[in-house]
Design a protein around this motif. Structure first.
Motif, PDB file in Angstrom:
ATOM      1  N   PRO A  22      -2.520   0.269  12.754  1.00 15.35           N
ATOM      2  CA  PRO A  22      -1.805  -0.594  13.395  1.00 15.35           C
ATOM      3  C   PRO A  22      -2.149  -2.000  13.199  1.00 15.35           C
ATOM      4  O   PRO A  22      -1.168  -2.918  13.809  1.00 15.35           O
ATOM      5  CB  PRO A  22      -2.490  -0.206  14.882  1.00 15.35           C
ATOM      6  CG  PRO A  22      -3.743   0.584  14.365  1.00 15.35           C
ATOM      7  CD  PRO A  22      -3.635   1.139  13.126  1.00 15.35           C
ATOM      8  N   VAL A  23      -3.073  -2.218  12.527  1.00 17.64           N
ATOM      9  CA  VAL A  23      -3.190  -3.867  12.128  1.00 17.64           C
ATOM     10  C   VAL A  23      -2.176  -4.347  11.279  1.00 17.64           C
ATOM     11  O   VAL A  23      -1.551  -3.493  10.076  1.00 17.64           O
ATOM     12  CB  VAL A  23      -4.702  -3.959  11.557  1.00 17.64           C
ATOM     13  CG1 VAL A  23      -5.764  -3.428  12.491  1.00 17.64           C
ATOM     14  CG2 VAL A  23      -5.058  -3.193  10.205  1.00 17.64           C
ATOM     15  N   VAL A  24      -1.992  -5.625  11.044  1.00 18.06           N
ATOM     16  CA  VAL A  24      -1.201  -6.237  10.195  1.00 18.06           C
ATOM     17  C   VAL A  24      -1.827  -6.823   9.194  1.00 18.06           C
ATOM     18  O   VAL A  24      -2.456  -7.640   9.461  1.00 18.06           O
ATOM     19  CB  VAL A  24      -0.269  -7.244  10.979  1.00 18.06           C
ATOM     20  CG1 VAL A  24       0.651  -8.002   9.929  1.00 18.06           C
ATOM     21  CG2 VAL A  24       0.531  -6.581  11.922  1.00 18.06           C
ATOM     22  N   MET A  25      -1.402  -6.566   7.987  1.00 16.95           N
ATOM     23  CA  MET A  25      -2.262  -7.170   6.766  1.00 16.95           C
ATOM     24  C   MET A  25      -1.194  -7.766   6.093  1.00 16.95           C
ATOM     25  O   MET A  25       0.032  -7.079   5.791  1.00 16.95           O
ATOM     26  CB  MET A  25      -2.704  -6.068   5.723  1.00 16.95           C
ATOM     27  CG  MET A  25      -3.495  -6.850   4.689  1.00 16.95           C
ATOM     28  SD  MET A  25      -3.980  -5.413   3.613  1.00 16.95           S
ATOM     29  CE  MET A  25      -5.429  -4.834   4.057  1.00 16.95           C
ATOM     30  N   THR A  26      -1.220  -9.121   5.947  1.00 11.95           N
ATOM     31  CA  THR A  26      -0.231  -9.918   4.999  1.00 11.95           C
ATOM     32  C   THR A  26      -0.337  -9.916   3.557  1.00 11.95           C
ATOM     33  O   THR A  26      -1.670  -9.835   3.057  1.00 11.95           O
ATOM     34  CB  THR A  26      -0.105 -11.203   5.644  1.00 11.95           C
ATOM     35  OG1 THR A  26      -1.251 -12.058   5.417  1.00 11.95           O
ATOM     36  CG2 THR A  26       0.053 -11.293   7.145  1.00 11.95           C
ATOM     37  N   THR A  60      -2.516  -3.575  -3.942  1.00 16.02           N
ATOM     38  CA  THR A  60      -1.059  -3.613  -3.590  1.00 16.02           C
ATOM     39  C   THR A  60      -1.088  -1.978  -2.876  1.00 16.02           C
ATOM     40  O   THR A  60      -0.491  -1.796  -1.679  1.00 16.02           O
ATOM     41  CB  THR A  60       0.031  -3.726  -4.433  1.00 16.02           C
ATOM     42  OG1 THR A  60      -0.351  -5.040  -4.855  1.00 16.02           O
ATOM     43  CG2 THR A  60       1.367  -3.707  -3.791  1.00 16.02           C
ATOM     44  N   ALA A  61      -1.622  -1.221  -3.437  1.00  8.64           N
ATOM     45  CA  ALA A  61      -1.631   0.106  -2.818  1.00  8.64           C
ATOM     46  C   ALA A  61      -2.452   0.277  -1.487  1.00  8.64           C
ATOM     47  O   ALA A  61      -2.082   0.785  -0.575  1.00  8.64           O
ATOM     48  CB  ALA A  61      -2.277   1.204  -3.798  1.00  8.64           C
ATOM     49  N   LEU A  62      -3.640  -0.547  -1.501  1.00 12.86           N
ATOM     50  CA  LEU A  62      -4.409  -0.659  -0.372  1.00 12.86           C
ATOM     51  C   LEU A  62      -3.378  -1.075   0.740  1.00 12.86           C
ATOM     52  O   LEU A  62      -3.408  -0.620   1.857  1.00 12.86           O
ATOM     53  CB  LEU A  62      -5.611  -1.318  -0.379  1.00 12.86           C
ATOM     54  CG  LEU A  62      -6.367  -1.767   0.550  1.00 12.86           C
ATOM     55  CD1 LEU A  62      -6.853  -0.459   1.540  1.00 12.86           C
ATOM     56  CD2 LEU A  62      -7.553  -2.623   0.613  1.00 12.86           C
ATOM     57  N   TYR A  63      -2.635  -2.176   0.468  1.00 10.13           N
ATOM     58  CA  TYR A  63      -1.858  -3.033   1.249  1.00 10.13           C
ATOM     59  C   TYR A  63      -0.786  -2.039   1.841  1.00 10.13           C
ATOM     60  O   TYR A  63      -0.497  -2.055   3.130  1.00 10.13           O
ATOM     61  CB  TYR A  63      -1.249  -4.161   0.535  1.00 10.13           C
ATOM     62  CG  TYR A  63      -0.031  -4.777   1.035  1.00 10.13           C
ATOM     63  CD1 TYR A  63      -0.455  -5.479   2.473  1.00 10.13           C
ATOM     64  CD2 TYR A  63       1.356  -4.768   0.681  1.00 10.13           C
ATOM     65  CE1 TYR A  63       0.770  -6.060   2.904  1.00 10.13           C
ATOM     66  CE2 TYR A  63       2.406  -5.322   1.351  1.00 10.13           C
ATOM     67  CZ  TYR A  63       2.273  -6.137   2.643  1.00 10.13           C
ATOM     68  OH  TYR A  63       3.086  -6.737   3.118  1.00 10.13           O
ATOM     69  N   LEU A  64      -0.175  -1.482   1.034  1.00  7.35           N
ATOM     70  CA  LEU A  64       0.952  -0.350   1.405  1.00  7.35           C
ATOM     71  C   LEU A  64       0.257   0.818   2.542  1.00  7.35           C
ATOM     72  O   LEU A  64       0.894   0.933   3.330  1.00  7.35           O
ATOM     73  CB  LEU A  64       1.523   0.335   0.182  1.00  7.35           C
ATOM     74  CG  LEU A  64       2.780  -0.619  -0.421  1.00  7.35           C
ATOM     75  CD1 LEU A  64       2.936   0.301  -1.811  1.00  7.35           C
ATOM     76  CD2 LEU A  64       3.940  -0.320   0.451  1.00  7.35           C
ATOM     77  N   SER A  65      -0.719   1.165   2.113  1.00  5.29           N
ATOM     78  CA  SER A  65      -1.488   2.208   2.928  1.00  5.29           C
ATOM     79  C   SER A  65      -1.636   1.702   4.438  1.00  5.29           C
ATOM     80  O   SER A  65      -1.643   2.351   5.336  1.00  5.29           O
ATOM     81  CB  SER A  65      -2.978   2.678   2.040  1.00  5.29           C
ATOM     82  OG  SER A  65      -3.537   3.585   3.060  1.00  5.29           O
ATOM     83  N   VAL A  66      -2.297   0.591   4.479  1.00 10.29           N
ATOM     84  CA  VAL A  66      -2.668  -0.049   5.847  1.00 10.29           C
ATOM     85  C   VAL A  66      -1.357  -0.372   6.204  1.00 10.29           C
ATOM     86  O   VAL A  66      -1.264  -0.180   7.704  1.00 10.29           O
ATOM     87  CB  VAL A  66      -3.497  -1.344   5.371  1.00 10.29           C
ATOM     88  CG1 VAL A  66      -3.579  -2.206   6.864  1.00 10.29           C
ATOM     89  CG2 VAL A  66      -4.723  -1.260   4.900  1.00 10.29           C
ATOM     90  N   LYS A  67      -0.430  -0.585   5.520  1.00  9.03           N
ATOM     91  CA  LYS A  67       0.921  -1.319   6.348  1.00  9.03           C
ATOM     92  C   LYS A  67       1.621   0.041   6.937  1.00  9.03           C
ATOM     93  O   LYS A  67       2.222  -0.075   8.012  1.00  9.03           O
ATOM     94  CB  LYS A  67       1.818  -1.949   5.293  1.00  9.03           C
ATOM     95  CG  LYS A  67       3.137  -2.248   5.604  1.00  9.03           C
ATOM     96  CD  LYS A  67       3.710  -2.925   4.488  1.00  9.03           C
ATOM     97  CE  LYS A  67       5.025  -3.910   4.858  1.00  9.03           C
ATOM     98  NZ  LYS A  67       5.596  -4.588   3.764  1.00  9.03           N
ATOM     99  N   THR A  68       1.398   1.015   6.230  1.00 11.27           N
ATOM    100  CA  THR A  68       2.117   2.453   6.793  1.00 11.27           C
ATOM    101  C   THR A  68       1.444   3.356   7.710  1.00 11.27           C
ATOM    102  O   THR A  68       1.952   3.888   8.374  1.00 11.27           O
ATOM    103  CB  THR A  68       2.567   3.167   5.632  1.00 11.27           C
ATOM    104  OG1 THR A  68       1.576   3.454   4.670  1.00 11.27           O
ATOM    105  CG2 THR A  68       3.745   2.547   4.654  1.00 11.27           C
ATOM    106  N   ASN A  69       0.015   3.141   7.678  1.00  8.47           N
ATOM    107  CA  ASN A  69      -0.876   4.224   8.480  1.00  8.47           C
ATOM    108  C   ASN A  69      -1.770   3.479   9.464  1.00  8.47           C
ATOM    109  O   ASN A  69      -2.431   4.098  10.325  1.00  8.47           O
ATOM    110  CB  ASN A  69      -1.738   4.686   7.466  1.00  8.47           C
ATOM    111  CG  ASN A  69      -1.058   5.673   6.523  1.00  8.47           C
ATOM    112  OD1 ASN A  69      -0.218   6.510   7.070  1.00  8.47           O
ATOM    113  ND2 ASN A  69      -1.123   5.561   5.398  1.00  8.47           N
TER     114      ASN A  69
END
Length: 106
Positions: free
Chosen positions: A35-39, A24-33
């Motif tokens: 341009p790709v969308v991770m679901t 989830t921390a990885l998900y949050l990092s990708v989500k905030t930093n």
């Protein structure tokens, strides 16, 4: 808060909770930093169904709450870019002002 402390303690003592928190921390990092969308569906698939989408969403809420939603404050560079964007494109120089005043008085 106290709930965030309980989740953190659980993550340290329970491997499954730790893995979910790390994903989830990885998900949050990708989500905030990034341009790709991770679901959350992708994370559930990557975990081979060990974690449901709802578990990822719940852990995301727990992490955000524990951090007081302070995950991506503005950097000095972002602030500088924002301030520069507020400036006009062309600013007359002092020399141009003097030239203009000389032409109008002549």
């Amino acid at each position: 808060g106290p709930r965030g402390s309980a989740v953190a303690a659980s993550a340290l003592s329970d491997r499954k909770t730790y893995q979910l928190a790390a994903m989830t921390a990885l998900y949050l990092s990708v989500k905030t930093n990034e341009p790709v969308v991770m679901t959350t569906e992708l994370l559930s698939d990557v975990s081979q169904g060990v974690y449901a989408e709802s578990e990822v969403r719940n852990m995301e809420a727990e992490i955000l709450e524990a951090l007081g939603w302070r995950i991506s404050g503005p950097t000095p560079l972002e602030l500088a870019r924002h301030l520069l964007a507020l400036l006009p494109v062309a600013v007359p120089s002092c020399a141009e002002d003097e030239d203009d005043s000389r032409q109008t008085t002549s």
